[in-house]
Design a protein around this motif. Structure first.
Motif, mmCIF file in Angstrom:
data_model
loop_
_atom_site.group_PDB
_atom_site.id
_atom_site.type_symbol
_atom_site.label_atom_id
_atom_site.label_comp_id
_atom_site.label_asym_id
_atom_site.label_seq_id
_atom_site.Cartn_x
_atom_site.Cartn_y
_atom_site.Cartn_z
ATOM 1 N N ARG A 1 0.847 -1.194 0.000
ATOM 2 C CA ARG A 1 0.000 0.000 0.000
ATOM 3 C C ARG A 1 0.882 1.242 0.000
ATOM 4 O O ARG A 1 1.738 1.399 0.869
ATOM 5 C CB ARG A 1 -0.909 -0.018 1.227
ATOM 6 C CG ARG A 1 -1.866 1.151 1.345
ATOM 7 C CD ARG A 1 -2.796 0.911 2.529
ATOM 8 N NE ARG A 1 -3.741 1.996 2.752
ATOM 9 C CZ ARG A 1 -4.719 1.961 3.658
ATOM 10 N NH1 ARG A 1 -4.856 0.869 4.409
ATOM 11 N NH2 ARG A 1 -5.532 2.983 3.809
ATOM 12 N N PHE A 2 0.676 2.122 -0.957
ATOM 13 C CA PHE A 2 1.500 3.305 -1.125
ATOM 14 C C PHE A 2 0.728 4.562 -0.736
ATOM 15 O O PHE A 2 -0.469 4.675 -1.011
ATOM 16 C CB PHE A 2 1.976 3.418 -2.580
ATOM 17 C CG PHE A 2 2.906 2.304 -2.990
ATOM 18 C CD1 PHE A 2 4.272 2.498 -2.995
ATOM 19 C CD2 PHE A 2 2.396 1.072 -3.362
ATOM 20 C CE1 PHE A 2 5.135 1.478 -3.380
ATOM 21 C CE2 PHE A 2 3.250 0.047 -3.747
ATOM 22 C CZ PHE A 2 4.633 0.248 -3.746
ATOM 23 N N TYR A 3 1.453 5.519 -0.144
ATOM 24 C CA TYR A 3 0.840 6.736 0.377
ATOM 25 C C TYR A 3 1.533 7.982 -0.184
ATOM 26 O O TYR A 3 2.678 7.922 -0.627
ATOM 27 C CB TYR A 3 0.958 6.811 1.905
ATOM 28 C CG TYR A 3 0.248 5.733 2.666
ATOM 29 C CD1 TYR A 3 -0.995 5.972 3.261
ATOM 30 C CD2 TYR A 3 0.830 4.484 2.854
ATOM 31 C CE1 TYR A 3 -1.641 4.996 3.993
ATOM 32 C CE2 TYR A 3 0.192 3.503 3.579
ATOM 33 C CZ TYR A 3 -1.048 3.769 4.146
ATOM 34 O OH TYR A 3 -1.678 2.791 4.873
ATOM 35 N N ALA A 4 0.842 9.092 -0.077
ATOM 36 C CA ALA A 4 1.432 10.411 -0.316
ATOM 37 C C ALA A 4 0.666 11.418 0.529
ATOM 38 O O ALA A 4 -0.507 11.210 0.854
ATOM 39 C CB ALA A 4 1.372 10.799 -1.782
ATOM 40 N N SER A 5 1.331 12.506 0.892
ATOM 41 C CA SER A 5 0.650 13.575 1.611
ATOM 42 C C SER A 5 -0.004 14.507 0.606
ATOM 43 O O SER A 5 0.042 14.277 -0.604
ATOM 44 C CB SER A 5 1.633 14.332 2.508
ATOM 45 O OG SER A 5 2.710 14.835 1.745
ATOM 46 N N HIS B 1 -2.110 4.099 -4.335
ATOM 47 C CA HIS B 1 -2.330 2.884 -5.116
ATOM 48 C C HIS B 1 -1.844 1.667 -4.341
ATOM 49 O O HIS B 1 -1.221 1.791 -3.280
ATOM 50 C CB HIS B 1 -1.612 2.966 -6.468
ATOM 51 C CG HIS B 1 -0.118 3.029 -6.372
ATOM 52 N ND1 HIS B 1 0.565 4.146 -5.937
ATOM 53 C CD2 HIS B 1 0.836 2.091 -6.649
ATOM 54 C CE1 HIS B 1 1.858 3.914 -5.959
ATOM 55 N NE2 HIS B 1 2.057 2.675 -6.376
ATOM 56 N N PHE B 2 -2.137 0.497 -4.908
ATOM 57 C CA PHE B 2 -1.695 -0.780 -4.358
ATOM 58 C C PHE B 2 -0.976 -1.568 -5.455
ATOM 59 O O PHE B 2 -1.263 -1.405 -6.645
ATOM 60 C CB PHE B 2 -2.876 -1.629 -3.870
ATOM 61 C CG PHE B 2 -3.571 -1.100 -2.646
ATOM 62 C CD1 PHE B 2 -3.304 -1.634 -1.388
ATOM 63 C CD2 PHE B 2 -4.517 -0.083 -2.749
ATOM 64 C CE1 PHE B 2 -3.959 -1.175 -0.257
ATOM 65 C CE2 PHE B 2 -5.179 0.393 -1.636
ATOM 66 C CZ PHE B 2 -4.892 -0.152 -0.375
ATOM 67 N N ILE B 3 -0.063 -2.444 -5.029
ATOM 68 C CA ILE B 3 0.534 -3.435 -5.931
ATOM 69 C C ILE B 3 0.381 -4.795 -5.264
ATOM 70 O O ILE B 3 0.658 -4.944 -4.062
ATOM 71 C CB ILE B 3 2.020 -3.139 -6.212
ATOM 72 C CG1 ILE B 3 2.171 -1.792 -6.909
ATOM 73 C CG2 ILE B 3 2.631 -4.241 -7.082
ATOM 74 C CD1 ILE B 3 3.621 -1.407 -7.210
ATOM 75 N N VAL B 4 -0.053 -5.781 -6.037
ATOM 76 C CA VAL B 4 -0.318 -7.121 -5.505
ATOM 77 C C VAL B 4 0.706 -8.100 -6.069
ATOM 78 O O VAL B 4 0.963 -8.133 -7.285
ATOM 79 C CB VAL B 4 -1.741 -7.592 -5.868
ATOM 80 C CG1 VAL B 4 -1.993 -9.000 -5.343
ATOM 81 C CG2 VAL B 4 -2.779 -6.625 -5.301
ATOM 82 N N TYR B 5 1.281 -8.903 -5.178
ATOM 83 C CA TYR B 5 2.200 -9.976 -5.568
ATOM 84 C C TYR B 5 1.659 -11.309 -5.065
ATOM 85 O O TYR B 5 0.916 -11.360 -4.075
ATOM 86 C CB TYR B 5 3.592 -9.758 -4.988
ATOM 87 C CG TYR B 5 4.337 -8.582 -5.569
ATOM 88 C CD1 TYR B 5 5.164 -8.736 -6.683
ATOM 89 C CD2 TYR B 5 4.227 -7.315 -5.011
ATOM 90 C CE1 TYR B 5 5.844 -7.652 -7.218
ATOM 91 C CE2 TYR B 5 4.908 -6.225 -5.533
ATOM 92 C CZ TYR B 5 5.718 -6.405 -6.640
ATOM 93 O OH TYR B 5 6.387 -5.333 -7.162
#
Length: 225
Positions: free
Chosen positions: A101-105, A120-124
């Motif tokens: 799970r990726f974040y930004a302010s 966004h998300f990346i799934v492995y």
């Protein structure tokens, strides 16, 4: 459901240490070595704990010996740790999924002292070798008819076709970032939504202005997962 035969695994404390307790025991057991964990899951009769740098350690809670965590993936398996949270989910097909799970302010950059918004998300998927050991990971571009639910509790996967209002190929998420920084933010949930894996869009399933406290997914006992 079975008071004579159960195991409870918990992540506790601000830095999420791991402990477990079994039926008939009066005290929690703290495996060696200790570490900081993002998530934990029962999978293939073992406990898999996700370290903050992305590696996975296994734990045999049914062993009579002193329990020890065993590294079963490469150390720091991802080239960048700019994501903040990660989750382990068993898919409806029985695969072990690793979700980043990726974040930004608000200004588009990550800062620990700012309120974060999921981008966004990346799934492995972890692929198992002959013999049952974890081998390597592959990126999953689509989860098909599945919907993943992640956040500040046990993460699950369901078949979207079983639930008319559930969006397929999507990740539902709750706000589980700010709970570690109580001095920065109130308990009101801020970062909750539905991420579509196909087009990368995010829609809301919850209004951030309802004055409710932070939420977790409640998973009842039912068939159709």
């Amino acid at each position: 459901m079975n008071p004579e035969n159960y195991v409870v695994v918990a992540l506790y404390g601000r830095f999420f240490m791991l402990a477990f307790i079994k039926a008939g025991q009066n005290n929690w057991t703290y495996p060696i070595p200790t570490g900081e964990f993002d998530d934990v899951i029962f999978y293939k009769s073992k406990v898999y704990a996700l370290e903050t740098y992305g590696e996975i350690e296994s734990l045999d809670v049914f062993s009579s010996d002193s329990p020890r965590l065993k590294l079963c993936t490469p150390y720091k398996p991802f080239p960048s740790c700019k994501f903040l949270h990660a989750y382990l989910v068993e898919s409806t097909k029985g695969d072990l999924l690793h979700i980043l799970r990726f974040y930004a302010s608000s200004d588009g950059h990550f800062r620990y002292d700012a309120r974060q918004q999921t981008t966004h998300f990346i799934v492995y998927k972890w692929v198992y070798e002959d013999g049952g050991s974890i081998g390597h990971k592959v990126e999953v571009k689509s989860i098909g008819d599945e919907a993943l639910f992640v956040g500040g509790n046990h993460s699950i996967s369901v078949l979207a076709s079983k639930f008319p209002e559930c969006q397929l190929n999507s990740i539902y998420y709750t706000d589980d970032y700010f709970s570690n920084w109580p001095t920065l933010h109130s308990d009101e949930p801020f970062d909750m939504g539905i991420f579509n894996l196909e087009d990368g869009t995010i829609t809301q399933h919850y209004s951030p202005h309802s004055n409710s406290q932070r939420a977790i997914w409640v998973v009842p006992l039912f068939n159709g997962l």
